[in-house]
Design a protein around this motif. Sequence first.
Motif, PDB file in Angstrom:
ATOM      1  N   GLY A 225     -16.779  15.121 -13.433  1.00  0.00           N
ATOM      2  CA  GLY A 225     -18.174  15.088 -13.865  1.00  0.00           C
ATOM      3  C   GLY A 225     -18.650  13.670 -14.105  1.00  0.00           C
ATOM      4  O   GLY A 225     -19.762  13.308 -13.724  1.00  0.00           O
ATOM      5  N   ALA A 226     -17.792  12.853 -14.748  1.00  0.00           N
ATOM      6  CA  ALA A 226     -18.170  11.462 -15.021  1.00  0.00           C
ATOM      7  C   ALA A 226     -18.399  10.699 -13.722  1.00  0.00           C
ATOM      8  O   ALA A 226     -19.358   9.926 -13.602  1.00  0.00           O
ATOM      9  N   LEU A 227     -17.530  10.917 -12.744  1.00  0.00           N
ATOM     10  CA  LEU A 227     -17.653  10.200 -11.476  1.00  0.00           C
ATOM     11  C   LEU A 227     -18.926  10.602 -10.735  1.00  0.00           C
ATOM     12  O   LEU A 227     -19.675   9.737 -10.267  1.00  0.00           O
ATOM     13  N   THR A 228     -19.198  11.901 -10.648  1.00  0.00           N
ATOM     14  CA  THR A 228     -20.367  12.342  -9.880  1.00  0.00           C
ATOM     15  C   THR A 228     -21.675  11.935 -10.551  1.00  0.00           C
ATOM     16  O   THR A 228     -22.612  11.487  -9.879  1.00  0.00           O
ATOM     17  N   VAL A 229     -21.779  12.073 -11.878  1.00  0.00           N
ATOM     18  CA  VAL A 229     -23.041  11.727 -12.530  1.00  0.00           C
ATOM     19  C   VAL A 229     -23.257  10.218 -12.552  1.00  0.00           C
ATOM     20  O   VAL A 229     -24.388   9.742 -12.428  1.00  0.00           O
ATOM     21  N   ALA A 269     -22.541  21.491 -10.246  1.00  0.00           N
ATOM     22  CA  ALA A 269     -21.513  22.448  -9.832  1.00  0.00           C
ATOM     23  C   ALA A 269     -20.206  22.202 -10.573  1.00  0.00           C
ATOM     24  O   ALA A 269     -19.525  23.150 -11.014  1.00  0.00           O
ATOM     25  N   VAL A 270     -19.843  20.935 -10.750  1.00  0.00           N
ATOM     26  CA  VAL A 270     -18.612  20.596 -11.473  1.00  0.00           C
ATOM     27  C   VAL A 270     -18.702  21.033 -12.930  1.00  0.00           C
ATOM     28  O   VAL A 270     -17.759  21.602 -13.493  1.00  0.00           O
ATOM     29  N   GLU A 271     -19.842  20.770 -13.558  1.00  0.00           N
ATOM     30  CA  GLU A 271     -19.999  21.089 -14.980  1.00  0.00           C
ATOM     31  C   GLU A 271     -19.963  22.591 -15.239  1.00  0.00           C
ATOM     32  O   GLU A 271     -19.477  23.035 -16.278  1.00  0.00           O
ATOM     33  N   ARG A 272     -20.465  23.385 -14.307  1.00  0.00           N
ATOM     34  CA  ARG A 272     -20.443  24.832 -14.480  1.00  0.00           C
ATOM     35  C   ARG A 272     -19.030  25.386 -14.484  1.00  0.00           C
ATOM     36  O   ARG A 272     -18.766  26.425 -15.098  1.00  0.00           O
ATOM     37  N   ALA A 276     -14.069  21.584 -20.096  1.00  0.00           N
ATOM     38  CA  ALA A 276     -14.505  20.570 -21.074  1.00  0.00           C
ATOM     39  C   ALA A 276     -15.515  19.670 -20.387  1.00  0.00           C
ATOM     40  O   ALA A 276     -15.215  18.542 -20.001  1.00  0.00           O
ATOM     41  N   PRO A 277     -16.743  20.156 -20.174  1.00  0.00           N
ATOM     42  CA  PRO A 277     -17.724  19.416 -19.376  1.00  0.00           C
ATOM     43  C   PRO A 277     -18.173  18.120 -20.017  1.00  0.00           C
ATOM     44  O   PRO A 277     -18.213  17.997 -21.239  1.00  0.00           O
ATOM     45  N   LEU A 278     -18.510  17.162 -19.155  1.00  0.00           N
ATOM     46  CA  LEU A 278     -19.070  15.902 -19.635  1.00  0.00           C
ATOM     47  C   LEU A 278     -20.396  16.159 -20.333  1.00  0.00           C
ATOM     48  O   LEU A 278     -20.674  15.599 -21.395  1.00  0.00           O
ATOM     49  N   VAL A 279     -21.220  17.009 -19.733  1.00  0.00           N
ATOM     50  CA  VAL A 279     -22.496  17.413 -20.323  1.00  0.00           C
ATOM     51  C   VAL A 279     -22.488  18.929 -20.436  1.00  0.00           C
ATOM     52  O   VAL A 279     -22.603  19.631 -19.431  1.00  0.00           O
ATOM     53  N   PRO A 280     -22.316  19.469 -21.636  1.00  0.00           N
ATOM     54  CA  PRO A 280     -22.383  20.925 -21.789  1.00  0.00           C
ATOM     55  C   PRO A 280     -23.765  21.416 -21.359  1.00  0.00           C
ATOM     56  O   PRO A 280     -24.775  21.073 -21.971  1.00  0.00           O
ATOM     57  N   LEU A 281     -23.814  22.209 -20.290  1.00  0.00           N
ATOM     58  CA  LEU A 281     -25.109  22.621 -19.754  1.00  0.00           C
ATOM     59  C   LEU A 281     -25.889  23.479 -20.741  1.00  0.00           C
ATOM     60  O   LEU A 281     -27.107  23.611 -20.630  1.00  0.00           O
ATOM     61  N   GLY A 282     -25.179  24.039 -21.737  1.00  0.00           N
ATOM     62  CA  GLY A 282     -25.857  24.823 -22.761  1.00  0.00           C
ATOM     63  C   GLY A 282     -26.815  24.001 -23.589  1.00  0.00           C
ATOM     64  O   GLY A 282     -27.693  24.554 -24.260  1.00  0.00           O
ATOM     65  N   ILE A 283     -26.676  22.668 -23.532  1.00  0.00           N
ATOM     66  CA  ILE A 283     -27.576  21.803 -24.286  1.00  0.00           C
ATOM     67  C   ILE A 283     -29.019  21.983 -23.817  1.00  0.00           C
ATOM     68  O   ILE A 283     -29.971  21.804 -24.567  1.00  0.00           O
ATOM     69  N   PHE A 284     -29.174  22.388 -22.544  1.00  0.00           N
ATOM     70  CA  PHE A 284     -30.508  22.579 -21.988  1.00  0.00           C
ATOM     71  C   PHE A 284     -31.086  23.961 -22.301  1.00  0.00           C
ATOM     72  O   PHE A 284     -32.204  24.261 -21.883  1.00  0.00           O
TER      73      PHE A 284
END
Length: 499
Positions: A225-229, A269-272, A276-284
């Motif tokens: 996730g860190a690399l792609t973002v 796609a990676v975060e889903r 242990a996601p870099l950005v928890p998509l639930g934040i949105f």
Amino acid sequence: MPNRSPLAPGTGAAPPPAADASHGVAKLGVPLAAVAAVACVAQFMVVLDSSIVNVALPAMKAGLGLSASAQQWVVNGYLVAFGGLLLFAARAGDLFGRRRVFQIGLTVFSAASLAGGLAQDGWMLLAARVVQGAGAAALAPSSLSLITASHTEPGQRTRAMTWWGVAASSAGAAGIVIGGLLASVSWRWVMLVNVPISAGLLVASLTWLAPTATGQRRSRIDLPGALTVTLSAASLVYGVAAAPAAGWGAARVVAALAAGVLLLAAFVAVERRSGAPLVPLGIFSVANVRMGNVLTLCMGAVITAPLFFLSLYLQQALGQSAVRTGLSLLPMVAVISVGVLLSQKLIPVVGARRLVVIGGTVAAAGLVWVGQLPVRSDYLPHVLLPTVVVGAGTSVTMMPAIVASTAGIDPRDAGVASGLLNMCRQLGAALGLAVLATVAAGVTSHSGSGGTAAVVDGYRVAFYGLAVLALVTAALALRLKPAPDAPDAPAAPKPADAA
């Protein structure tokens, strides 16, 4: 104690000690004002460096023999590294301790500033600016998350975030003033001024902030996730920053923008799938977080671009010096600072949603006024008064957007929330400048006026475009959801009368 760290023992509701250590709040007995001061000075320095070099570019060109392309990348190299690494650095602060990441950022930023100030060749200065951007990426989200993680009482947090907003909002404009004054001595001081400030912040962080405990990491960082973002953000910022000079249809610009979009899709796609996601998509899932970041994206352009075009107008069209240009814009800086402070008191009275609507509308009116610039102007009616109106409008929109972007966030995710906020602001500023610079250049090239008049025609269209964007911001603010007890919240339904 209302003015002490909320993690002091004996309060009865303190988080476990690991939270203190890993989230980088104040040491026991240290006033929270000290944490806020460190955060605000750091944010001021980071935003300052995105604009301070602008008025020093002619002196840098003369001193190091920079080409036109190299001059552009003195600015863009910083923005690409800054925007590209923001989320990675923000999540690192959440996982490994904000004090640790903050201090690493200070060290990198200070070393790069020193190297840039002592540069003997153009490539050395460009490399230093890229490394500076990497250090800024660590500092920016850490500075805000220091406040959100330590100031747990709503009133304290609002006051601290107000001052953080003052630092962020005034630094871009102040960079023109300070840069002009320093460049009149030597362009090297534009870089070297960061060294003593960084050293003071490093000492303060060692003295006032709690150290990071070992063995308390929640999880490993999400490297895919860190690399792609990081690559996505860097590609988008690079493409946007290169577009005004190369053209939007240039192969490298199209490739960079396409790569940025594809990498962003890969990141989602990676975060889903990540445990242990870099950005928890639930934040949105928090509506105001989504809208707050969109507002920050728009306001990044509305706040940054007017200063850029006004600086060019005053120096190129009116022939003012860098110092005089900075002083001409100083009233706008003062109004922005006062307005951000005033917005703290206006939010509970007027409501965040209404305040952004009012501020965006006032800013739009001021931008239309600025758009009436003649080729030869009088300072009072054509510069001072309209820029004061623009500053008054934009200044009262930032705090509601910042508050909305960080409300309802788990303290463990404060870093990534502030990283998103800073990324939106940077992308908004870069995208707005790139698009409007291209539009202005196109208008100038097709203008029948010729010379300075044609250049001013381009600036006018740019200001009108910013006025439209300010109105769009005001319209989007209507979608902010007010708190139940806010002045602009709908009245709660009354309970049915008893039979």
